[in-house]
Write a protein that holds these residues in place. Structure first.
Motif, PDB file in Angstrom:
ATOM      1  N   MET A   1       0.839  -1.212   0.000  1.00 18.11           N
ATOM      2  CA  MET A   1       0.000   0.000   0.000  1.00 18.11           C
ATOM      3  C   MET A   1       0.866   1.252   0.000  1.00 18.11           C
ATOM      4  O   MET A   1       2.031   1.218   0.412  1.00 18.11           O
ATOM      5  N   GLN A   2       0.278   2.331  -0.497  1.00 21.24           N
ATOM      6  CA  GLN A   2       0.930   3.631  -0.492  1.00 21.24           C
ATOM      7  C   GLN A   2       0.712   4.297   0.860  1.00 21.24           C
ATOM      8  O   GLN A   2      -0.408   4.309   1.377  1.00 21.24           O
ATOM      9  N   VAL A   3       1.786   4.856   1.432  1.00 18.71           N
ATOM     10  CA  VAL A   3       1.682   5.496   2.748  1.00 18.71           C
ATOM     11  C   VAL A   3       2.523   6.772   2.743  1.00 18.71           C
ATOM     12  O   VAL A   3       3.235   7.064   1.779  1.00 18.71           O
ATOM     13  N   MET A   4       2.441   7.482   3.861  1.00 13.96           N
ATOM     14  CA  MET A   4       3.348   8.592   4.131  1.00 13.96           C
ATOM     15  C   MET A   4       4.203   8.197   5.322  1.00 13.96           C
ATOM     16  O   MET A   4       3.695   7.682   6.317  1.00 13.96           O
ATOM     17  N   THR A   5       5.506   8.411   5.205  1.00 11.30           N
ATOM     18  CA  THR A   5       6.401   8.145   6.327  1.00 11.30           C
ATOM     19  C   THR A   5       6.847   9.476   6.919  1.00 11.30           C
ATOM     20  O   THR A   5       7.216  10.403   6.183  1.00 11.30           O
TER      21      THR A   5
ATOM     22  N   ALA B   1      -1.259   5.618   7.104  1.00  7.87           N
ATOM     23  CA  ALA B   1      -1.911   4.742   6.120  1.00  7.87           C
ATOM     24  C   ALA B   1      -3.074   5.466   5.450  1.00  7.87           C
ATOM     25  O   ALA B   1      -3.670   6.382   6.036  1.00  7.87           O
ATOM     26  N   PRO B   2      -3.438   5.078   4.222  1.00 12.94           N
ATOM     27  CA  PRO B   2      -4.565   5.720   3.529  1.00 12.94           C
ATOM     28  C   PRO B   2      -5.921   5.350   4.125  1.00 12.94           C
ATOM     29  O   PRO B   2      -6.909   6.021   3.859  1.00 12.94           O
TER      30      PRO B   2
ATOM     31  N   MET C   1     -10.078  10.135  11.379  1.00 13.42           N
ATOM     32  CA  MET C   1      -8.638  10.405  11.374  1.00 13.42           C
ATOM     33  C   MET C   1      -7.907   9.324  10.578  1.00 13.42           C
ATOM     34  O   MET C   1      -8.344   8.170  10.526  1.00 13.42           O
ATOM     35  N   PRO C   2      -6.802   9.684   9.939  1.00 12.00           N
ATOM     36  CA  PRO C   2      -6.010   8.660   9.243  1.00 12.00           C
ATOM     37  C   PRO C   2      -5.366   7.722  10.255  1.00 12.00           C
ATOM     38  O   PRO C   2      -5.112   8.098  11.402  1.00 12.00           O
ATOM     39  N   ARG C   3      -5.114   6.498   9.820  1.00 13.25           N
ATOM     40  CA  ARG C   3      -4.491   5.527  10.705  1.00 13.25           C
ATOM     41  C   ARG C   3      -2.988   5.816  10.798  1.00 13.25           C
ATOM     42  O   ARG C   3      -2.298   5.933   9.780  1.00 13.25           O
ATOM     43  N   LEU C   4      -2.500   5.933  12.026  1.00 13.46           N
ATOM     44  CA  LEU C   4      -1.079   6.189  12.274  1.00 13.46           C
ATOM     45  C   LEU C   4      -0.492   5.021  13.049  1.00 13.46           C
ATOM     46  O   LEU C   4      -1.152   4.448  13.928  1.00 13.46           O
ATOM     47  N   LYS C   5       0.736   4.683  12.727  1.00 13.24           N
ATOM     48  CA  LYS C   5       1.408   3.631  13.486  1.00 13.24           C
ATOM     49  C   LYS C   5       2.898   3.901  13.494  1.00 13.24           C
ATOM     50  O   LYS C   5       3.490   4.221  12.460  1.00 13.24           O
TER      51      LYS C   5
END
Length: 415
Positions: free
Chosen positions: A100-104, A170-171, A181-185
């Motif tokens: 999957m496409q994410v933002m780091t 995560a998207p 809210m977007p999922r953050l981990k």
């Protein structure tokens, strides 16, 4: 041993000394031009083959030869898909994956990336990323630990190293008391890899497949199954066969679908470079034309005498075609020998020049390789030799036809 007089005279004219030394000079220049052209074509095409091989291996070190996915959503029946795909005799490896496409995010540093979830125990069956680890290993990835292995350039962008924390956005979204809210981990960097391709080194992070599935809310499903085949050039045909044998619930694609334009551009580049270098042979062929025209002018009296002795126009034509072809064949043979020797030893030759003159022809920081690669293909050698010979043979036709048209009376009028 019997030899037709046309061949005897043709070879004799090739070896004989000229009254006009300029003709001999042009003859030698023509032969050397053909030699250099053929040699350059073989060496450059071998080097380009080497670059293409390096790029292909680096891409396929991360990308799969073929993939099996669902037409929509996640692939829930992935064990069945692996089993069915593994029954094909040319499939030698299979492993599930989640992508999957994410933002780091790390502090103020943000970078887009692709998160790939893998099973560390099965990944070696479909890729060699484990062989390109700069630090850590894929075995450090375990379900529930939320560890991540980053590409070296991505880690540099984020300013992280092994042991640091990275936030993955995560998207998918989740509902909270304050809204959606977007999922953050937060993941812990447990290793760094470098395969030598910026697309992957600067944009891919690898995590455990269960952690990725949980982040993507896939449950027990996966994105698909990655396959490795015996011969990557047969991947397209194998994909078609798998698509026909697997149920209609699965979609099968191969590496050429994902990188088709890139490899097509490399192939076009090789053709254009070959065409440009073939101009060297073409220029040498024009020298053969001018040399043969002067030889015909010089040998007018000889041609006239041969005609009066009964030689036909066709015999005269053959004599001068043999003479021009002999020069072309000699140039092509020398070019092939030198080209093959250089192509097989180009790495060591370049390395010797670098040590002698303290130079660096290839910057590893820019090209990801430190040595000039070479991959000699004999079909390229044969094609180059055949094309060069055809060009030189065609160059002899006009002077030979001109020689065959000389009339004895006109040639001997002022003798």
């Amino acid at each position: 041993m019997y030899q037709p007089f046309e061949y005897f005279l043709g070879f004799r004219y090739t070896r004989s000394r000229r009254k006009n030394h300029f003709i001999s000079f042009i003859s030698m220049t023509s032969m050397l031009g053909i030699t250099v052209g053929v040699m350059a074509l073989i060496v450059v095409m071998s080097v380009m083959n080497g670059f293409h091989k390096e790029i292909r291996e680096r891409i396929l070190g991360m990308a799969s030869h073929a993939t099996v996915t669902a037409f929509e959503g996640g692939l829930a029946e992935w064990p069945d898909a692996m089993r069915l795909a593994g029954e094909h005799p040319k499939v030698i490896g299979a492993a599930p994956y989640v992508e999957m496409q994410v933002m780091t995010v790390r502090g103020e540093s943000v970078s887009g990336a692709v998160i790939r979830g893998i099973d560390p125990s099965m990944e070696a069956q479909v890729s060699d990323v484990g062989e390109h680890m700069k630090s850590g290993s894929l075995e450090t990835l375990s379900a529930g630990d939320y560890s991540i292995v980053l590409g070296s350039e991505l880690a540099l962008k984020l300013g992280v190293t092994v042991g640091d924390k990275v936030t993955v956005v995560a998207p998918t979204s989740m509902v909270t008391p304050v809204g959606t809210m977007p999922r953050l981990k937060r993941f812990t960097v447990s290793g760094l890899f470098e395969v030598g391709m910026g697309e992957y080194d600067s944009g891919v992070g690898i995590v455990h497949i269960k952690d990725a599935a949980k982040l993507a809310r896939l449950g027990e499903s996966v994105t698909g199954v990655r396959l490795k085949v015996e011969d990557l050039f047969e991947a397209q045909q194998i994909s078609r066969e798998l698509a026909e044998s697997l149920p209609n619930l699965y979609y099968v694609s191969d590496w050429s679908d994902h990188h088709r334009n890139f490899f097509r551009a490399l192939k076009m580049e090789k053709r254009m470079v070959g065409l440009l270098l073939a101009l060297i042979v073409l220029v040498a062929a024009f020298n053969i034309v001018s040399m043969m025209v002067m030889v015909v002018t010089e040998k007018q009296s000889d041609i006239a005498i041969l005609r009066t002795l009964g030689a036909s126009s066709r015999s005269i034509l053959k004599i001068f075609i043999v003479q021009g072809a002999a020069i072309g064949v000699l140039g092509v043979v020398l070019g092939v020998i030198l080209g093959v020797l250089l192509a097989l030893n180009v790495e060591s030759i370049v390395d010797t020049f670098e040590r002698m003159f303290n130079l660096q022809f290839i910057d590893p920081d820019l090209y990801y390789i430190s040595k000039l690669p070479s991959d000699l293909h004999w079909d390229d050698v044969v094609m180059t030799a055949v094309v060069a010979f055809i060009i030189t043979l065609a160059a002899t036709l006009y002077p030979a036809f001109r020689a065959s048209g000389i009339q004895p009376a006109e040639a001997l009028r002022y003798e």
